[in-house]
Design a protein around this motif. Sequence first.
Motif, PDB file in Angstrom:
ATOM      1  N   ASN A 148     125.069  59.914   1.310  1.00 29.13           N
ATOM      2  CA  ASN A 148     125.861  60.053   2.544  1.00 29.13           C
ATOM      3  C   ASN A 148     127.337  60.362   2.291  1.00 29.13           C
ATOM      4  O   ASN A 148     128.115  60.432   3.248  1.00 29.13           O
ATOM      5  N   THR A 149     127.708  60.551   1.023  1.00 26.82           N
ATOM      6  CA  THR A 149     129.101  60.902   0.701  1.00 26.82           C
ATOM      7  C   THR A 149     129.085  61.961  -0.394  1.00 26.82           C
ATOM      8  O   THR A 149     129.371  61.688  -1.568  1.00 26.82           O
ATOM      9  N   PRO A 150     128.739  63.180  -0.074  1.00 32.44           N
ATOM     10  CA  PRO A 150     128.605  64.235  -1.091  1.00 32.44           C
ATOM     11  C   PRO A 150     129.897  64.586  -1.823  1.00 32.44           C
ATOM     12  O   PRO A 150     129.850  65.274  -2.838  1.00 32.44           O
ATOM     13  N   SER A 151     131.032  64.113  -1.303  1.00 36.06           N
ATOM     14  CA  SER A 151     132.302  64.399  -1.968  1.00 36.06           C
ATOM     15  C   SER A 151     132.571  63.443  -3.130  1.00 36.06           C
ATOM     16  O   SER A 151     133.610  63.533  -3.783  1.00 36.06           O
ATOM     17  N   MET A 152     131.629  62.526  -3.400  1.00 35.18           N
ATOM     18  CA  MET A 152     131.792  61.552  -4.487  1.00 35.18           C
ATOM     19  C   MET A 152     130.622  61.671  -5.466  1.00 35.18           C
ATOM     20  O   MET A 152     129.461  61.735  -5.068  1.00 35.18           O
ATOM     21  N   TYR A 153     130.954  61.701  -6.764  1.00 33.82           N
ATOM     22  CA  TYR A 153     129.924  61.737  -7.793  1.00 33.82           C
ATOM     23  C   TYR A 153     129.444  60.313  -8.099  1.00 33.82           C
ATOM     24  O   TYR A 153     130.241  59.394  -8.326  1.00 33.82           O
ATOM     25  N   HIS A 154     128.140  60.163  -8.118  1.00 33.77           N
ATOM     26  CA  HIS A 154     127.524  58.883  -8.522  1.00 33.77           C
ATOM     27  C   HIS A 154     126.144  59.216  -9.058  1.00 33.77           C
ATOM     28  O   HIS A 154     125.205  59.439  -8.303  1.00 33.77           O
ATOM     29  N   PRO A 199     135.623  60.965  -7.344  1.00 35.96           N
ATOM     30  CA  PRO A 199     135.832  62.042  -6.366  1.00 35.96           C
ATOM     31  C   PRO A 199     135.509  63.403  -6.968  1.00 35.96           C
ATOM     32  O   PRO A 199     135.878  63.700  -8.109  1.00 35.96           O
ATOM     33  N   ALA A 200     134.806  64.222  -6.225  1.00 41.12           N
ATOM     34  CA  ALA A 200     134.384  65.533  -6.716  1.00 41.12           C
ATOM     35  C   ALA A 200     135.579  66.425  -7.031  1.00 41.12           C
ATOM     36  O   ALA A 200     135.468  67.349  -7.843  1.00 41.12           O
ATOM     37  N   GLU A 201     136.711  66.147  -6.418  1.00 41.07           N
ATOM     38  CA  GLU A 201     137.895  66.976  -6.657  1.00 41.07           C
ATOM     39  C   GLU A 201     138.491  66.761  -8.042  1.00 41.07           C
ATOM     40  O   GLU A 201     139.309  67.553  -8.507  1.00 41.07           O
ATOM     41  N   GLN A 202     138.061  65.697  -8.725  1.00 40.68           N
ATOM     42  CA  GLN A 202     138.624  65.397 -10.041  1.00 40.68           C
ATOM     43  C   GLN A 202     137.961  66.171 -11.172  1.00 40.68           C
ATOM     44  O   GLN A 202     138.537  66.299 -12.256  1.00 40.68           O
TER      45      GLN A 202
END
Length: 233
Positions: A148-154, A199-202
């Motif tokens: 539910n949070t595709p902008s975060m890598y896990h 965060p995917a931006e990293q």
Amino acid sequence: MSRLFQYSASVRAVWGGVLLGVVLLSSSGCIRVMAIAGKMFIGDPKAESKFGGTTGVDLEKQKDGIILHCSAPLSVLDKSEDLPSDVESELIRRMKLKHMPIIDQNRVVDALDSHGGRYDTQVLMNELPDAKYLFEIKIERYELREPNTPSMYHGRCAGTILGYEIEGGGKESDGGPRRMAQVFEQQFDIDYPDGHPIPAEQMSESSFRKKFVNELTKRLGTMFYDVTSKELF
């Protein structure tokens, strides 16, 4: 210098070390400090592999060959087609660093190709007479993003490891047909990172995936060989 003075100096040195240890343990990172202190007195102990603890067999001392095969269902392959081969290759690399008798993957591929290319344990037993153990890593779940949070890598990977012992057909055996018996089964469910998602931006997805596969195979490796605390952290 009198003996009394020498004794007093020794006592002060001992208590000074104890006080320093208390201060360090009361600060952040006390677990790591305790681990370092433990190594100073007893060395770096090893954690026994899951396979060794279950079967009593130390794979690092084996001379007969080991086959490793990794697979995944279409639901996983649709997300990452190369995941099984990447996990398989990296885990084999780690096992070879432990000097384990891994049968070369080219021999495994050639044996299967000579019988249509389909994965078949009977073919591997017959075509690779030096094989003693066969392990199947069955990946059942794989994710790279936080739900539910595709902008975060896990990263998360779950599945089962099955281990088989191969007998028969050898000079020192009963001379009968090659046969295989299951001797090991272990489920795994591995998350990365252990703390907060990244965060995917990293970083790019490919970079995160590489880190995740590295961590995944490092933890899966503990199923097959003993590791020290240095190798775990």
